[in-house]
Design a protein around this motif. Structure first.
Motif, short mmCIF file in Angstrom:
data_model
loop_
_atom_site.label_atom_id
_atom_site.label_comp_id
_atom_site.label_asym_id
_atom_site.label_seq_id
_atom_site.Cartn_x
_atom_site.Cartn_y
_atom_site.Cartn_z
N GLY A 116 -65.99 -16.43 52.03
CA GLY A 116 -67.03 -17.51 51.77
C GLY A 116 -68.25 -16.93 52.98
N ASN A 117 -68.02 -16.30 54.17
CA ASN A 117 -68.84 -15.96 54.98
C ASN A 117 -69.15 -14.73 55.20
N ILE A 118 -68.65 -13.69 54.33
CA ILE A 118 -68.88 -12.20 54.61
C ILE A 118 -70.46 -11.89 54.37
N PRO A 119 -70.81 -12.52 53.08
CA PRO A 119 -72.47 -12.08 53.23
C PRO A 119 -73.33 -12.33 54.40
N PHE A 125 -64.72 -2.51 61.27
CA PHE A 125 -65.74 -1.65 60.66
C PHE A 125 -67.19 -1.85 61.45
N TRP A 126 -67.53 -2.98 61.79
CA TRP A 126 -68.76 -3.10 62.49
C TRP A 126 -68.63 -3.07 64.06
N SER A 127 -67.30 -2.70 64.69
CA SER A 127 -67.27 -2.54 65.87
C SER A 127 -67.33 -0.82 66.09
N LEU A 128 -66.89 -0.31 65.07
CA LEU A 128 -66.99 1.22 64.96
C LEU A 128 -68.52 1.61 64.64
N ILE A 129 -69.15 0.93 63.92
CA ILE A 129 -70.70 1.35 63.80
C ILE A 129 -71.51 1.24 65.26
N LEU A 134 -74.05 -8.72 75.41
CA LEU A 134 -73.87 -10.15 76.07
C LEU A 134 -74.80 -11.21 75.56
N LEU A 135 -76.13 -10.74 75.41
CA LEU A 135 -77.11 -11.51 74.86
C LEU A 135 -76.82 -12.21 73.19
N PHE A 136 -76.52 -10.91 72.68
CA PHE A 136 -76.15 -11.26 71.16
C PHE A 136 -75.16 -12.01 70.96
N SER A 137 -74.01 -11.67 71.79
CA SER A 137 -72.85 -12.41 71.56
C SER A 137 -72.82 -13.87 71.90
N VAL A 194 -75.01 -9.90 57.28
CA VAL A 194 -76.41 -9.75 57.73
C VAL A 194 -76.55 -9.94 59.35
N VAL A 195 -75.69 -10.80 59.92
CA VAL A 195 -75.76 -11.14 61.46
C VAL A 195 -75.39 -9.62 62.07
N PHE A 196 -74.49 -9.14 61.64
CA PHE A 196 -73.76 -8.06 62.27
C PHE A 196 -74.81 -6.67 62.13
N GLY A 197 -75.47 -6.83 60.78
CA GLY A 197 -76.27 -5.70 60.39
C GLY A 197 -77.48 -5.71 61.47
#
Length: 518
Positions: free
Chosen positions: A79-82, A339-343, A114-117, A86-89
């Motif tokens: 349910g939270n993939i979209p 995947f998002w970490s690799l990017i 750290l600010l993003f996290s 967007v957030v990680f993008g």
């Protein structure tokens, strides 16, 4: 168990022995028939019991077909993939632009992430981020104060184990517990329970502590790996490591040293093309999961308890289906965040590099299930306790910790201790088979047969341990034994064992084919 080192030379050729080729044809035919039977019966069960199952929702992939979304973890991710995408993008775009524009290294990138996290965690946990930062800060101070003391391991393990247990007992604590003046903060606890995610934070806090401890002790760990300078163990880098958004919720887990070194020099193992292909493979796996949950309601059967009234054959099919569902679910969860970490230039170890149906030993299974956690356990528990020299003792400590780390439930402890018990016959059979082959020149065939039998026993044991731990609980052990040791259940048990024996031999052929192709 695999084949012996003495036979590895046989894999260098491109041809397979005639008797092995004939065996392979039989094994593939048997596997094909097995899966046809499993699929047909699974479709029939879903059709016959669909109206009696709960948690099924209207599907989208197949017209008029319901979808099994009874698993809470999978339902939440799905349910939270979209939103997560967007957030990680956005985080990824901003982080990479700042790295390139300002030529940021460890210190700069740690502040950016750290600010993003912190923004991400504020949404997830609301005011409860105070608990996360408070516990993490005290851990940092303990590491800095006691890192050069001989009793440092006792301090760091006691502190982290205390909060690992207390967080679950007190369900993340209530602000009113610290005084009624703070009670209003209980209305701002965010959208995700912080103490669930904190299990991964505990692993990272321990990793930071021991990496810093070994750095200052001239440990063999630093002799074997590149050494980080002390300035890389700064508070901002530490917090960035603990809270790094792409890996925060579910991992995969990686050591502090690996994380900090990649903040300065982003990973270059995977090209942009490979990362994009990795993303497309994930999408294909997602489609496979949707197809599976539209056609087979394994998890709903397990949750409903209907399987208790079914035949041993149907119980086996549902149990086997649940384990395959779990494997695919965790693969999708872990690879999405990896995947998002690799990017973003941070490579974490790949969890589940092998399919669940291609593991025929307990050791192999655990190296390939939660692989990053396994590496963490080896680095911070198994080797410090003596490694392979005290293997039979160490596995009890390791798996007990794994059970407590997951949750404080008796069924998980039962799962852990059953797994340890099943390790004993596997190790004994391995030792006997290796000794037999070393003594007799005609041992290859016998060795393969003993290995296949051992593999069948291991797969059966893994099924029992995982069903007890994640489905039926310890109270269901007697019921499970009664079902499969009955007059109706014994033929099914025999067929299961033969199937796992065949499957193990098929795995041998896969391993040999890989070695020949090198």
């Amino acid at each position: 168990m695999g084949t012996s080192a003495a036979n590895k030379e046989n894999f260098k050729g491109s041809r397979i022995e005639p008797w092995k080729q004939k065996e392979l044809y039989f094994l593939v035919t048997y596997a094909f028939v097995f899966y046809v039977i499993i699929i047909c019966r699974s479709l029939q069960l879903s059709h016959d019991y669909g109206k009696q199952l709960f948690g099924l929702r209207p599907g989208w992939l197949i017209p008029r077909q319901l979808n099994d979304v009874t698993d809470a973890q999978w339902r939440n991710l799905r349910g939270n993939i979209p939103v997560l995408t967007v957030v990680f993008g956005i985080f990824t775009l901003l982080a990479n632009l700042m790295r390139a524009f300002f030529n940021l290294k460890v210190g700069g990138m740690s502040i950016i992430w750290l600010l993003f996290s912190l923004t991400y965690l504020s949404y997830l946990h609301g005011a409860c981020i105070i608990f996360v930062l408070s516990i993490a800060t005290v851990n940092f101070l303990l590491v800095k104060i006691f890192a050069q003391k001989k009793y440092f391991p006792l301090v760091i393990w006691s502190y982290n184990s205390f909060f690992l247990v207390c967080n679950r007992i007190y369900e993340g604590y209530s602000f009113s517990f610290f005084g009624q003046q703070w009670a209003f903060l209980d209305n701002f606890r965010g959208t995700f329970r912080w103490h669930i995610c904190f299990n991964f934070v505990v692993l990272r806090m321990i990793s930071f502590g021991f990496d810093y401890h070994w750095r200052n002790q001239d440990s063999h760990f630093d002799m074997e790996e590149s050494r980080l300078q002390n300035d890389k163990f700064a508070y901002t880098t530490y917090l960035c490591y603990l809270l790094y958004a792409p890996l925060y919720i579910a991992g995969p887990i990686l050591s502090f040293k690996a994380f900090a070194s990649q903040l300065e020099v982003p990973q270059n193992t995977h090209s942009v093309k490979n990362v994009v292909l990795y993303g497309f493979r994930w999408l294909f796996s997602l489609l496979l999961m949707e197809l599976m949950t539209h056609l087979f309601y394994y998890n709903s059967f397990a949750n409903s308890g209907l399987w208790k009234h079914m035949s041993p054959m149907d119980i086996f099919i549902i149990g086997y289906g649940v384990l395959n569902f779990m494997w695919l679910k965790f693969l999708l969860i872990w690879r999405f965040f990896r995947f998002w970490s690799l990017i973003n230039g941070i490579e974490a170890p790949e969890n589940m590099p092998k399919c669940i149906n291609n593991c025929h030993s307990l050791e192999d299974f655990w190296k390939n299930w939660h692989a990053s956690f396994n590496k963490w356990l080896v680095r911070y528990i198994y080797i410090p306790l003596g490694g392979s020299q005290k293997k039979l003792l160490n596995v009890w400590v390791v798996f007990t910790f794994v059970a407590i780390w997951h949750d404080l439930e008796w069924k998980l402890l039962s799962w852990a201790w059953l797994t340890c018990l099943f390790f004993i016959p596997e190790l004994a059979l391995k030792s006997a088979a290796n000794a037999f082959q070393a003594e007799f020149s005609f041992g290859e065939f016998i060795f393969r047969e003993i290995s296949a039998v051992a593999g069948a026993i291991t797969i059966t044991s893994l099924m029992v341990a995982n069903l007890v731990g994640f489905v039926i609980g310890p109270k269901g052990i007697n019921w499970l034994l009664d079902s499969f040791l009955s007059k109706e259940g014994l033929p099914v048990l025999g067929a299961m064992f033969i199937t796992f024996y065949v499957g193990t031999k098929l795995m041998f052929h896969i391993e040999e084919a890989r070695k020949r192709s090198r």
